[in-house]
Design an enzyme around this catalytic site. Sequence first.
Site, PDB file in Angstrom:
ATOM      1  N   LYS A  79      -7.858   2.198 -13.511  1.00 33.01           N
ATOM      2  CA  LYS A  79      -6.640   2.845 -14.130  1.00 33.01           C
ATOM      3  C   LYS A  79      -6.192   2.486 -15.602  1.00 33.01           C
ATOM      4  O   LYS A  79      -6.535   1.221 -15.644  1.00 33.01           O
ATOM      5  CB  LYS A  79      -5.437   2.480 -12.776  1.00 33.01           C
ATOM      6  CG  LYS A  79      -4.190   2.926 -13.010  1.00 33.01           C
ATOM      7  CD  LYS A  79      -3.290   2.653 -11.664  1.00 33.01           C
ATOM      8  CE  LYS A  79      -1.965   2.887 -11.819  1.00 33.01           C
ATOM      9  NZ  LYS A  79      -1.201   2.593 -10.671  1.00 33.01           N
ATOM     10  N   SER A 154       1.011   6.719  -7.954  1.00 32.70           N
ATOM     11  CA  SER A 154       0.880   6.611  -9.736  1.00 32.70           C
ATOM     12  C   SER A 154      -0.654   6.799 -10.170  1.00 32.70           C
ATOM     13  O   SER A 154      -0.721   6.964 -11.123  1.00 32.70           O
ATOM     14  CB  SER A 154       1.771   5.597 -10.297  1.00 32.70           C
ATOM     15  OG  SER A 154       1.024   4.278  -9.942  1.00 32.70           O
ATOM     16  N   SER A 178       1.128   3.290  -4.556  1.00 29.91           N
ATOM     17  CA  SER A 178       0.450   4.037  -5.526  1.00 29.91           C
ATOM     18  C   SER A 178      -1.291   4.011  -5.450  1.00 29.91           C
ATOM     19  O   SER A 178      -2.030   4.752  -5.962  1.00 29.91           O
ATOM     20  CB  SER A 178       0.868   3.346  -6.875  1.00 29.91           C
ATOM     21  OG  SER A 178       1.753   4.113  -7.433  1.00 29.91           O
TER      22      SER A 178
HETATM   23  N1  GLN Z   1       5.785   5.520  -5.996  1.00 26.24           N
HETATM   24  C1  GLN Z   1       6.308   4.523  -6.154  1.00 26.24           C
HETATM   25  C2  GLN Z   1       7.065   4.292  -7.575  1.00 26.24           C
HETATM   26  O1  GLN Z   1       7.237   5.126  -8.153  1.00 26.24           O
HETATM   27  C3  GLN Z   1       5.413   3.457  -6.238  1.00 26.24           C
HETATM   28  C4  GLN Z   1       4.595   3.322  -7.501  1.00 26.24           C
HETATM   29  C5  GLN Z   1       3.414   2.347  -7.381  1.00 26.24           C
HETATM   30  O2  GLN Z   1       3.016   1.722  -6.334  1.00 26.24           O
HETATM   31  N2  GLN Z   1       3.118   1.893  -8.411  1.00 26.24           N
HETATM   32  O3  GLN Z   1       7.753   3.321  -7.734  1.00 26.24           O
END
Ligand code: GLN
Length: 486
Positions: A79, A154, A178
């Site tokens: 990532k 994400s 995410s």
């Molecule tokens: N969807 C969640 C957020 O927008 C989780 C994001 C993540 O786990 N990095 O914060």
Amino acid sequence: MELLKRTAKEQHEALINKEVSAVELVNASIERIEKLDGTLGAFNSLTFESAIETAKKVDEKIAKNEAIPPLAGIPTALKDNMNAVGTKTTCSSKILENFVSPYDATITTKLKENLVPIMGKANLDEFAMGSSNENSAFKIVRNPYNLNKVPGGSSGGSAASVSASEVTLSLGSDTGGSIRLPASFCGITGFKPTYGRVSRYGLIAFASSLDQIGPFGRSIEDVTNLYEAIAGYDTKDSTSLNLEVGNISKNLKRDIKDLRVGVIKELMSEGVSDDVKLATENAIKTYEKLGAKIKEISLPLLKHSIGVYYIVATAEASSNLARFDGVKYGYRAQNCENLLDMYCKTRAEGFGPEVKRRIMLGTYALSSGYYDAYYKKAQQLRRLIANDFEKAFREVDILVSPTCPTTAFDLNSKADNPLEMYLTDIATISSNLVGSPALSMPVGFDKENMPIGLQIIAKKLDELTLLQAAYALEQELGVYNLRPDI
Ligand code: GLN
């Protein structure tokens, strides 16, 4: 099956049986990325040359009949919020667009030690804030099962690249889901270990009390092997756990007759689509068939987890992102009148709308007049949610639920409605608040042939039971063998 679509374990066997060389495998991955990624958008940058160099080293070892680690030569993506020395780490943000990592993250060092070819950096929501990968400052990622749908976020690029067989494995980070959400939307397995199991040294921080790095793969065996390669104590991360990781991969097969499976009541009701419910019930029935004991578990405070998360995560993010000020790293605005003007312009031009929204929310929650009303309250509730989980794990060994109440949604369908987007995290967020390990694995498809993920959660540090339970279900269902038609 075509080589690239196989599991890492099968590719490893092909390598040691000399059916294929590591260079050939990496070249096949390069070809596929070149063919598909213009459409898919899973990669922000590519590191083919060093991947080939790594593959050559693997081939030399095989030629000398030396043993190779299980993931040596297996094409893998990182990532783009993880450092690999000499390569860009952009976090899909304009503010870090030209930032080059001065050092390797601990996970990168470990992959290199294991001779894992790193193919490139995978696209994400800017600074890992989002659930659809539509918040990348550079480009969207498309879902390999349907190019008009989101891959989840994400870690959308990490998930889509594995799902589409551009690479075989990848790493993501999970702050509120995410890893699990995109795994679920893309029909692969994604695993968030216990908080502190994997070093976060060299991961660009979003919310430090929640962030955790974890693996994506096509099977439980694959994610277990990748987890074992990256987990363990690291003196460079003060939150890293000084505890044995154990040998899970050798102990995956287990009779689950005595396993106590809890079904989270609150995540099986309202808002769950019929197809998701059906696939989840089918997975539960399969556990029953295998002899596990099923019990409904109520977690009454779960409904507060999104509220708690969006206070805690934004508060921590507002502090973590203060470092991007035009002085220390990355982008700096031009033609500024003075220092303050430079800070303001740099951050106004460098950050996207979702990141700004969160910095503002977090700064507000931490401000002296509101600290008690928001941040302190959120931390108190976080403790109470953890108590609920501790109580549940006295009665059951694992908890199951859908990973998300729905399958992948259409591109642009929630992008203008942040609150609706935040609700997609309802099932995943609590394990980050609590710190427990959790994964998402494919268990079926909806009527539109979009993948459905099952979430399994275990108590803190009990990765062994979690992965054993997931493995037993996976072997029985066989869904992990299906690939998108792309
Ligand atoms: N969807 C969640 C957020 O927008 C989780 C994001 C993540 O786990 N990095 O914060």
